[in-house]
Write a protein that holds these residues in place. Structure first.
Motif, PDB file in Angstrom:
ATOM      1  N   MET A   1       0.833  -1.161   0.000  1.00 57.95           N
ATOM      2  CA  MET A   1       0.000   0.000   0.000  1.00 57.95           C
ATOM      3  C   MET A   1       0.884   1.233   0.000  1.00 57.95           C
ATOM      4  O   MET A   1       1.918   1.253   0.656  1.00 57.95           O
ATOM      5  CB  MET A   1      -0.887   0.022   1.238  1.00 57.95           C
ATOM      6  CG  MET A   1      -2.034  -0.952   1.173  1.00 57.95           C
ATOM      7  SD  MET A   1      -2.895  -1.048   2.738  1.00 57.95           S
ATOM      8  CE  MET A   1      -1.885  -2.285   3.517  1.00 57.95           C
ATOM      9  N   VAL A   2       0.423   2.225  -0.736  1.00 61.71           N
ATOM     10  CA  VAL A   2       1.134   3.489  -0.794  1.00 61.71           C
ATOM     11  C   VAL A   2       0.226   4.538  -0.178  1.00 61.71           C
ATOM     12  O   VAL A   2      -0.842   4.836  -0.706  1.00 61.71           O
ATOM     13  CB  VAL A   2       1.481   3.868  -2.246  1.00 61.71           C
ATOM     14  CG1 VAL A   2       2.242   5.172  -2.279  1.00 61.71           C
ATOM     15  CG2 VAL A   2       2.272   2.760  -2.921  1.00 61.71           C
ATOM     16  N   PHE A   3       0.641   5.064   0.954  1.00 62.98           N
ATOM     17  CA  PHE A   3      -0.155   6.056   1.661  1.00 62.98           C
ATOM     18  C   PHE A   3       0.243   7.448   1.191  1.00 62.98           C
ATOM     19  O   PHE A   3       1.430   7.802   1.235  1.00 62.98           O
ATOM     20  CB  PHE A   3       0.043   5.919   3.172  1.00 62.98           C
ATOM     21  CG  PHE A   3      -0.566   4.669   3.719  1.00 62.98           C
ATOM     22  CD1 PHE A   3      -1.892   4.645   4.125  1.00 62.98           C
ATOM     23  CD2 PHE A   3       0.170   3.495   3.809  1.00 62.98           C
ATOM     24  CE1 PHE A   3      -2.467   3.486   4.622  1.00 62.98           C
ATOM     25  CE2 PHE A   3      -0.394   2.328   4.305  1.00 62.98           C
ATOM     26  CZ  PHE A   3      -1.724   2.326   4.711  1.00 62.98           C
ATOM     27  N   THR A   4      -0.755   8.198   0.734  1.00 61.06           N
ATOM     28  CA  THR A   4      -0.526   9.524   0.188  1.00 61.06           C
ATOM     29  C   THR A   4      -1.615  10.483   0.675  1.00 61.06           C
ATOM     30  O   THR A   4      -2.557  10.069   1.353  1.00 61.06           O
ATOM     31  CB  THR A   4      -0.560   9.505  -1.357  1.00 61.06           C
ATOM     32  OG1 THR A   4      -1.885   9.193  -1.797  1.00 61.06           O
ATOM     33  CG2 THR A   4       0.425   8.515  -1.930  1.00 61.06           C
ATOM     34  N   SER A   5      -1.489  11.718   0.260  1.00 59.16           N
ATOM     35  CA  SER A   5      -2.514  12.726   0.495  1.00 59.16           C
ATOM     36  C   SER A   5      -2.515  13.663  -0.706  1.00 59.16           C
ATOM     37  O   SER A   5      -1.448  13.956  -1.267  1.00 59.16           O
ATOM     38  CB  SER A   5      -2.219  13.528   1.762  1.00 59.16           C
ATOM     39  OG  SER A   5      -3.084  14.643   1.862  1.00 59.16           O
ATOM     40  N   LYS A   6      -3.687  14.125  -1.083  1.00 58.05           N
ATOM     41  CA  LYS A   6      -3.766  15.040  -2.228  1.00 58.05           C
ATOM     42  C   LYS A   6      -3.094  16.374  -1.919  1.00 58.05           C
ATOM     43  O   LYS A   6      -2.805  17.149  -2.815  1.00 58.05           O
ATOM     44  CB  LYS A   6      -5.214  15.240  -2.658  1.00 58.05           C
ATOM     45  CG  LYS A   6      -6.113  15.807  -1.608  1.00 58.05           C
ATOM     46  CD  LYS A   6      -7.554  15.811  -2.068  1.00 58.05           C
ATOM     47  CE  LYS A   6      -8.471  16.125  -0.885  1.00 58.05           C
ATOM     48  NZ  LYS A   6      -9.834  15.819  -1.192  1.00 58.05           N
ATOM     49  N   TYR A   7      -2.808  16.644  -0.658  1.00 62.11           N
ATOM     50  CA  TYR A   7      -2.166  17.894  -0.244  1.00 62.11           C
ATOM     51  C   TYR A   7      -0.638  17.785  -0.177  1.00 62.11           C
ATOM     52  O   TYR A   7       0.031  18.759   0.141  1.00 62.11           O
ATOM     53  CB  TYR A   7      -2.705  18.334   1.122  1.00 62.11           C
ATOM     54  CG  TYR A   7      -4.200  18.483   1.113  1.00 62.11           C
ATOM     55  CD1 TYR A   7      -4.814  19.519   0.424  1.00 62.11           C
ATOM     56  CD2 TYR A   7      -5.010  17.562   1.764  1.00 62.11           C
ATOM     57  CE1 TYR A   7      -6.194  19.647   0.381  1.00 62.11           C
ATOM     58  CE2 TYR A   7      -6.390  17.684   1.742  1.00 62.11           C
ATOM     59  CZ  TYR A   7      -6.975  18.726   1.047  1.00 62.11           C
ATOM     60  OH  TYR A   7      -8.335  18.836   1.005  1.00 62.11           O
ATOM     61  N   MET A  50       4.491   9.568   8.247  1.00 66.07           N
ATOM     62  CA  MET A  50       5.086  10.467   7.272  1.00 66.07           C
ATOM     63  C   MET A  50       4.523  10.119   5.906  1.00 66.07           C
ATOM     64  O   MET A  50       4.208   8.949   5.643  1.00 66.07           O
ATOM     65  CB  MET A  50       6.612  10.262   7.311  1.00 66.07           C
ATOM     66  CG  MET A  50       7.391  11.062   6.363  1.00 66.07           C
ATOM     67  SD  MET A  50       9.149  10.595   6.581  1.00 66.07           S
ATOM     68  CE  MET A  50       9.896  11.944   5.761  1.00 66.07           C
ATOM     69  N   LEU A  51       4.434  11.102   5.035  1.00 67.33           N
ATOM     70  CA  LEU A  51       3.939  10.851   3.681  1.00 67.33           C
ATOM     71  C   LEU A  51       4.993  11.231   2.667  1.00 67.33           C
ATOM     72  O   LEU A  51       5.713  12.199   2.877  1.00 67.33           O
ATOM     73  CB  LEU A  51       2.659  11.652   3.429  1.00 67.33           C
ATOM     74  CG  LEU A  51       1.465  11.263   4.282  1.00 67.33           C
ATOM     75  CD1 LEU A  51       0.305  12.197   3.985  1.00 67.33           C
ATOM     76  CD2 LEU A  51       1.067   9.818   4.080  1.00 67.33           C
ATOM     77  N   PRO A  52       5.065  10.476   1.577  1.00 65.37           N
ATOM     78  CA  PRO A  52       4.385   9.207   1.344  1.00 65.37           C
ATOM     79  C   PRO A  52       5.022   8.087   2.155  1.00 65.37           C
ATOM     80  O   PRO A  52       6.175   8.182   2.553  1.00 65.37           O
ATOM     81  CB  PRO A  52       4.584   8.968  -0.152  1.00 65.37           C
ATOM     82  CG  PRO A  52       5.861   9.668  -0.490  1.00 65.37           C
ATOM     83  CD  PRO A  52       5.916  10.866   0.439  1.00 65.37           C
ATOM     84  N   GLY A  68       8.721   8.271   3.168  1.00 62.50           N
ATOM     85  CA  GLY A  68       9.336   9.365   2.434  1.00 62.50           C
ATOM     86  C   GLY A  68       9.456   9.073   0.956  1.00 62.50           C
ATOM     87  O   GLY A  68       9.278   7.942   0.500  1.00 62.50           O
ATOM     88  N   PHE A  69       9.742  10.113   0.196  1.00 61.31           N
ATOM     89  CA  PHE A  69       9.881   9.996  -1.247  1.00 61.31           C
ATOM     90  C   PHE A  69      11.119   9.177  -1.609  1.00 61.31           C
ATOM     91  O   PHE A  69      12.155   9.308  -0.965  1.00 61.31           O
ATOM     92  CB  PHE A  69       9.983  11.380  -1.889  1.00 61.31           C
ATOM     93  CG  PHE A  69      10.230  11.324  -3.365  1.00 61.31           C
ATOM     94  CD1 PHE A  69       9.177  11.106  -4.229  1.00 61.31           C
ATOM     95  CD2 PHE A  69      11.503  11.442  -3.883  1.00 61.31           C
ATOM     96  CE1 PHE A  69       9.388  11.034  -5.595  1.00 61.31           C
ATOM     97  CE2 PHE A  69      11.740  11.362  -5.239  1.00 61.31           C
ATOM     98  CZ  PHE A  69      10.675  11.157  -6.104  1.00 61.31           C
ATOM     99  N   ALA A  70      10.985   8.347  -2.618  1.00 60.56           N
ATOM    100  CA  ALA A  70      12.119   7.606  -3.170  1.00 60.56           C
ATOM    101  C   ALA A  70      12.014   7.653  -4.684  1.00 60.56           C
ATOM    102  O   ALA A  70      10.910   7.563  -5.231  1.00 60.56           O
ATOM    103  CB  ALA A  70      12.116   6.164  -2.690  1.00 60.56           C
TER     104      ALA A  70
END
Length: 93
Positions: A1-7, A50-52, A68-70
């Protein structure tokens, strides 16, 4: 699963990485993008701080993941390394 937010701008960028990985790892890894604003309880279940955040799970068993971003190469290597015990040895290349 990849947890994200539109913000989250890093989430938008990471979703592009995930799209590329979905095409390459199709059949080996299934990706589900989860908006934490819509599914807060799922984010709490997996202790997303933390996102993502990417969570590798087999059913309810967490195999690994990262926060975090990768970039594509880093994400691919981390995913394959963490699930290598569940893959055929010749797939890692």
């Amino acid at each position: 699963m990849v947890f994200t937010s539109k913000y989250c701008p890093y989430c938008r960028a990471f979703e592009k990485v995930v799209e590329r990985l979905m095409g390459e790892l199709n059949g080996t890894v299934e990706f589900e993008v989860v908006d934490v604003d819509e599914k807060r309880e799922l984010a709490e279940k997996y202790e997303v701080l933390m996102l993502p955040t990417l969570v590798l799970a087999d059913g309810d068993e967490v195999l690994g993941g990262f926060m975090g971003f990768a970039d594509y190469k880093t994400a691919r290597e981390a995913i394959l390394e963490q699930i290598s015990a569940f893959l055929k040895p010749d797939y890692k290349n």
